[in-house]
Every structure is written in structure tokens, then in C-alpha cells.
Design an enzyme around this catalytic site. Sequence first.
Site, mmCIF file in Angstrom:
data_model
loop_
_atom_site.group_PDB
_atom_site.id
_atom_site.type_symbol
_atom_site.label_atom_id
_atom_site.label_comp_id
_atom_site.label_asym_id
_atom_site.label_seq_id
_atom_site.Cartn_x
_atom_site.Cartn_y
_atom_site.Cartn_z
ATOM 1 N N LEU A 59 0.832 -1.213 0.000
ATOM 2 C CA LEU A 59 0.000 0.000 0.000
ATOM 3 C C LEU A 59 0.863 1.258 0.000
ATOM 4 O O LEU A 59 1.651 1.480 0.914
ATOM 5 C CB LEU A 59 -0.918 0.012 1.222
ATOM 6 C CG LEU A 59 -1.854 -1.178 1.383
ATOM 7 C CD1 LEU A 59 -2.901 -0.876 2.453
ATOM 8 C CD2 LEU A 59 -2.533 -1.528 0.059
ATOM 9 N N ARG A 63 -0.005 13.915 6.952
ATOM 10 C CA ARG A 63 0.757 14.247 8.159
ATOM 11 C C ARG A 63 2.229 14.534 7.873
ATOM 12 O O ARG A 63 2.928 15.123 8.676
ATOM 13 C CB ARG A 63 0.631 13.098 9.184
ATOM 14 C CG ARG A 63 -0.759 12.977 9.784
ATOM 15 C CD ARG A 63 -0.943 11.644 10.515
ATOM 16 N NE ARG A 63 -1.223 10.544 9.593
ATOM 17 C CZ ARG A 63 -1.430 9.269 9.955
ATOM 18 N NH1 ARG A 63 -1.365 8.934 11.235
ATOM 19 N NH2 ARG A 63 -1.684 8.345 9.065
ATOM 20 N N GLY A 95 -2.693 1.016 15.808
ATOM 21 C CA GLY A 95 -3.820 0.178 16.201
ATOM 22 C C GLY A 95 -3.353 -0.760 17.316
ATOM 23 O O GLY A 95 -2.215 -1.210 17.315
ATOM 24 N N ASN A 110 53.249 12.254 -6.516
ATOM 25 C CA ASN A 110 52.995 13.128 -5.381
ATOM 26 C C ASN A 110 52.383 14.440 -5.873
ATOM 27 O O ASN A 110 52.958 15.114 -6.728
ATOM 28 C CB ASN A 110 54.308 13.428 -4.651
ATOM 29 C CG ASN A 110 54.063 14.179 -3.356
ATOM 30 O OD1 ASN A 110 53.899 13.577 -2.307
ATOM 31 N ND2 ASN A 110 54.001 15.500 -3.446
ATOM 32 N N ASN A 168 39.665 22.103 -14.602
ATOM 33 C CA ASN A 168 39.027 21.175 -15.531
ATOM 34 C C ASN A 168 37.884 21.790 -16.317
ATOM 35 O O ASN A 168 37.376 21.188 -17.236
ATOM 36 C CB ASN A 168 38.519 19.937 -14.769
ATOM 37 C CG ASN A 168 37.533 20.298 -13.671
ATOM 38 O OD1 ASN A 168 37.633 21.376 -13.073
ATOM 39 N ND2 ASN A 168 36.596 19.428 -13.403
ATOM 40 N N SER A 224 53.788 22.358 -5.077
ATOM 41 C CA SER A 224 52.637 22.979 -4.412
ATOM 42 C C SER A 224 52.101 24.181 -5.168
ATOM 43 O O SER A 224 52.844 24.884 -5.851
ATOM 44 C CB SER A 224 53.049 23.437 -3.009
ATOM 45 O OG SER A 224 53.390 22.311 -2.249
HETATM 46 C C1 UD1 Z 1 -2.107 1.857 10.031
HETATM 47 C C2 UD1 Z 1 -3.021 0.844 10.741
HETATM 48 C C3 UD1 Z 1 -2.656 0.784 12.216
HETATM 49 C C4 UD1 Z 1 -1.196 0.391 12.342
HETATM 50 C C5 UD1 Z 1 -0.298 1.325 11.544
HETATM 51 C C6 UD1 Z 1 1.092 0.756 11.498
HETATM 52 C C7 UD1 Z 1 -5.166 0.791 9.572
HETATM 53 C C8 UD1 Z 1 -6.568 1.249 9.573
HETATM 54 N N1 UD1 Z 1 -4.399 1.242 10.564
HETATM 55 O O1 UD1 Z 1 -2.385 3.135 10.564
HETATM 56 O O2 UD1 Z 1 -3.469 -0.178 12.868
HETATM 57 O O3 UD1 Z 1 -0.824 0.376 13.722
HETATM 58 O O4 UD1 Z 1 -0.754 1.468 10.198
HETATM 59 O O5 UD1 Z 1 2.001 1.623 10.916
HETATM 60 O O6 UD1 Z 1 -4.781 0.022 8.711
HETATM 61 N N2 UD1 Z 1 -2.838 3.864 2.264
HETATM 62 C C9 UD1 Z 1 -3.331 3.725 0.991
HETATM 63 N N3 UD1 Z 1 -4.620 4.131 0.748
HETATM 64 C C10 UD1 Z 1 -5.434 4.616 1.721
HETATM 65 C C11 UD1 Z 1 -4.903 4.745 3.032
HETATM 66 C C12 UD1 Z 1 -3.595 4.361 3.256
HETATM 67 O O7 UD1 Z 1 -2.650 3.257 0.100
HETATM 68 O O8 UD1 Z 1 -6.589 4.932 1.420
HETATM 69 C C13 UD1 Z 1 -1.437 3.432 2.515
HETATM 70 C C14 UD1 Z 1 -0.508 4.564 2.963
HETATM 71 O O9 UD1 Z 1 0.169 5.110 1.853
HETATM 72 C C15 UD1 Z 1 0.460 3.859 3.915
HETATM 73 C C16 UD1 Z 1 -0.333 2.690 4.448
HETATM 74 O O10 UD1 Z 1 -1.441 2.509 3.582
HETATM 75 O O11 UD1 Z 1 1.596 3.383 3.234
HETATM 76 C C17 UD1 Z 1 -0.821 2.913 5.874
HETATM 77 O O12 UD1 Z 1 -1.679 4.039 5.919
HETATM 78 P P1 UD1 Z 1 -1.597 5.099 7.085
HETATM 79 O O13 UD1 Z 1 -2.610 6.150 6.816
HETATM 80 O O14 UD1 Z 1 -0.210 5.535 7.294
HETATM 81 O O15 UD1 Z 1 -2.096 4.209 8.322
HETATM 82 P P2 UD1 Z 1 -1.829 4.501 9.862
HETATM 83 O O16 UD1 Z 1 -2.709 5.597 10.324
HETATM 84 O O17 UD1 Z 1 -0.389 4.631 10.112
HETATM 85 CA CA CA Z 2 1.368 4.812 8.736
#
Ligand code: UD1
Ligand code: CA
Length: 460
Positions: A17, A24, A150, A369, A378, A397
Site C-alpha cells: 500500500l 501528516r 492500532g 605526489n 578542468n 605545491s
Molecule cells: C495503520 C493501521 C494501524 C497500524 C499502523 C502501522 C489501519 C486502519 N491502521 O495506521 O493499525 O498500527 O498502520 O504503521 O490500517 N494507504 C493507501 N490508501 C489509503 C490509506 C492508506 O494506500 O486509502 C497506505 C498509505 O500510503 C500507507 C499505508 O497505507 O503506506 C498505511 O496508511 P496510514 O494512513 O499511514 O495508516 P496509519 O494511520 O499509520
Molecule cells: Ca502509517
Amino acid sequence: MSNTRTAEARSCLAVVLAAGESTRMKSSISKVLHPVAGRAMIAHVMEALADAGIEAAALVVGRDADAVVAAAQRADLPVSTHLQTQRLGTGHAVLAARAAIAKGYDDVLVVFGDTPLITAGPLKAARERLAAGDDVVVIGFHTDRPTGYGRLIIENDALLAIREEKDASEAERAITYCNGGLMAMNGRRALDFLDAIGNANAKGEYYLTDAVEVARAAGARTIAIEAPETELMGCNTRAELAVIEAAWQARRRHALMISGVSMIAPETVFLSHDTQLAQDVLVEPNVVFGPGVTVERDAVIHAFSHLEGAHVSAGATVGPYARLRPGAHLGEHAKVGNFCEIKKAEIGAGAKVNHLTYIGDAFVGADTNIGAGTVTCNYDGVNKHITRIGAKAFIGSNSSLVAPVTIGDGALVASGSVITDDVPDDAAAFGRARQTIKPGRAKLLRERYLAEKAAKSPKG
Ligand code: UD1
Ligand code: CA
């Protein structure tokens, strides 16, 4: 079911993902493109997958899709790309790869692009559990800083649910066993679980984490396995990125020291993802390795040196305060000393470039040297030109070598020379004004200046 085969014999798809908005991170680029150890976060994740022997990855992308796909490519792991058009949560994101999951793998692993410290170990361990008959395996970690993760709700060794921070009760928030974001699923049932996830929660998103409760409701076996926090830290902010970088650096320094590299103050040495340091290399404090550096055995990198795209052969020494730029190649036992910059240049075996020198686009022969303050000129403002210096030559030098120019084997350049014409082998070149001596002239001048000063002065 085919589920009883050993983990290695089972087919496995990893869904990665990387479609999040990175809100953030407050960045103009997707967070998975931010570098850790000089390489995009997503590339670290892909390396772990390849190391774990996974045969295919389905990459879910959203913003900056082209750049993310490019950063994720590897020769040893076929990657299909799936666009998540709306950002509706991690559960929704996995389903963007429905076509890949539907191909019917034994194992489906979901990994996050923002968890770059992961290695093959926990991924393999999760697959072992699938091979043993578990249906959903979550990789968790214990931490003193659970905020934002989570929480894993465990009862009698079974994983009952994962509760997101925003939806957690006071008591659940006190749990320090957290979801690392990596989930392994029985590939035959994964789509059933994923399709049953709803969005009735604080954020109105489809949470991947809800796959646990959904699977339990369907009578599936759900468990958590533990991995070290140092493999599972997620990156949501730049502050977390810095913590992840520090953890990566600590891990790699440790591995290098265990492999026979000495570091006096390891916490001050910065490595790149591909830094190669051989056994018996010594790295002094405050050294930075940019990408593409190889250092062979017995070489010493003295304090405050900066190396990038450079090769340092056995027994060579660098610094203190040296800069090796891309294309610098030091032969065996060569020396590059303080305040020297080497770019796209070969320094022959045993050659010495010890002080305050710039060598760029050049070849320096063995045992030559190069005196303090030598500069290879250059660049003419438009083009770069090459300086060739033979073996056992001596450059006095403060000489300027105006390229293109060739200085022969055993040749000598007098200090302070500006060399614009080639110097043959064993010849001496004097490219400077001849010295003249005026006897008594210094004293005369001094007396005249003193007299002039006294005449102007008001005191009398
Ligand atoms: C998520 C987990 C949380 C876990 C944490 C670990 C969920 C709901 N929560 O929270 O339990 O402790 O990761 O790091 O899964 N992404 C997508 N599409 C979306 C949303 C996210 O591709 O619609 C991808 C983001 O780019 C990222 C990853 O999924 O690489 C995680 O998403 P992020 O929003 O960072 O989840 P967390 O709030 O960190
Ligand atoms: Ca995350």
C-alpha cells in the site's frame, strides 16, 4: 485444502500500500518517496519482499504514482500496479489490487509502503503460520510509544480485533502491543474477508484492521506474532522519519561492525543503503557515506570525511576532512588528505594527494605526489577537460594544471606553476615568473613608509 504445504512451497502475493495522501508528512511528494539511508522508503520495503522470496507484488498507488512505481521497481520482483482512485482507507486500498488477489495465491501479504525497516524475517514467520493453518496473521510489536498505532486485542493467544487509536476505549489505549501494519492472509479467503469490511468507525474509512473481526465472524483462525519495534516503526511525520533513519543507521552500523569494520564512534557515522565496507576498514568519527561507496580492506577513513560514489582500494587512507565525489577511485595505499576534493578521477596506487587540493576529471599515476594546493582547472565555463598525470611524477605545491593537459611519467612541475602545455616524461616544467632580487630594497621601502606615516601623524 492445499494449505498444508511448507511455507516455501506456497505461492505468495504481496500487496504493497502506497496510495496514501501523506497528509501528516506535510510534503509536496508522497511519503513513500522520502529517503531512508538515501533511498526511497518504498524501495526498502520491496527489498524485504524480494529477500523473503515472494514471487509477485501488487503495488497500490495514488498520488505521485509514476514516481512511486519507478522507485519500487526491482529486477528480481515482478510488480503490477493498481490505482486507488479515492483514499478511503487501508482496507479499500487493498481491494484496488483485487485483480491480482483473485489470481488465487496460497498466501496474500499486505505490507505498508511507510514501514521501511521491515526485513524478510517477520514476513517469513507470518507465512509459516499460514502454512500451519492460521487464516489471518498480524505482525505486532511492543512499544513504549503506542500513540497512533492500532492496538491488538488478544485473548487466549487468539487475536480478537485490532482497535484503531481513534476508536479505542481508555482501557484499550493502555495496551502497548501494537499493529505493525503487516498482515498475512489465507489467499483463498482474503477477498471474502476484505469484501466484508465496512466503514462504521471514527474516520468513516475502510480499515484493513477490521479484517480480523470479519475473519473471526467467519470462523477463521486469527493470530498475532511479534516482531521487534525496530522493524515495524511506521512513518507518518518527518519526526518519525528521523527516528526511522536513526534506527536504520544503528542496525547497519552494528551489522558492519559484526562483519569486521571498526568504528570509534559509530553513532556519528552515516551510511547509505548500499555502503560497502570490507573487513578491517577503520572509520573514524563523523564520516558521511553518500550512495555508491565501496571501501576495501585495511583502508582508513579519517574523521570528518564525506564520500559519495567513490571506490577506496585496500590500504588507502582518506581525510581527515576529505571529500570524495562521484567517480573518485583511489588505488591501493593511495592517500587523500585534509581539505582535498576528488571528483571523477583515478588516483593511482601509492599516489599522495595530501593537502588542500582539487583533482577533477583526471588520471593520476601510481606513486605520484601532488603538492599542497594543486588544482586541476578542468572547466572552461562550458566544457570539462581531462588532466593526465603519469606515474612517479611530482607536482609542486600551488600549481594550476589547465586541462586538457598531460604530464608525463617521472615529470616535475615546479611549485606555483600554471601548466597549459603538455610536459613530457622526466621533464621539469616551470610555469611561473622568474624570481628577481633587489638588494636592500625592502629596508628602503620600510623606511620610506615609516617616514610617510610619521609626517601624517598629528602628535609631534
Ligand atoms: C495503520 C493501521 C494501524 C497500524 C499502523 C502501522 C489501519 C486502519 N491502521 O495506521 O493499525 O498500527 O498502520 O504503521 O490500517 N494507504 C493507501 N490508501 C489509503 C490509506 C492508506 O494506500 O486509502 C497506505 C498509505 O500510503 C500507507 C499505508 O497505507 O503506506 C498505511 O496508511 P496510514 O494512513 O499511514 O495508516 P496509519 O494511520 O499509520
Ligand atoms: Ca502509517
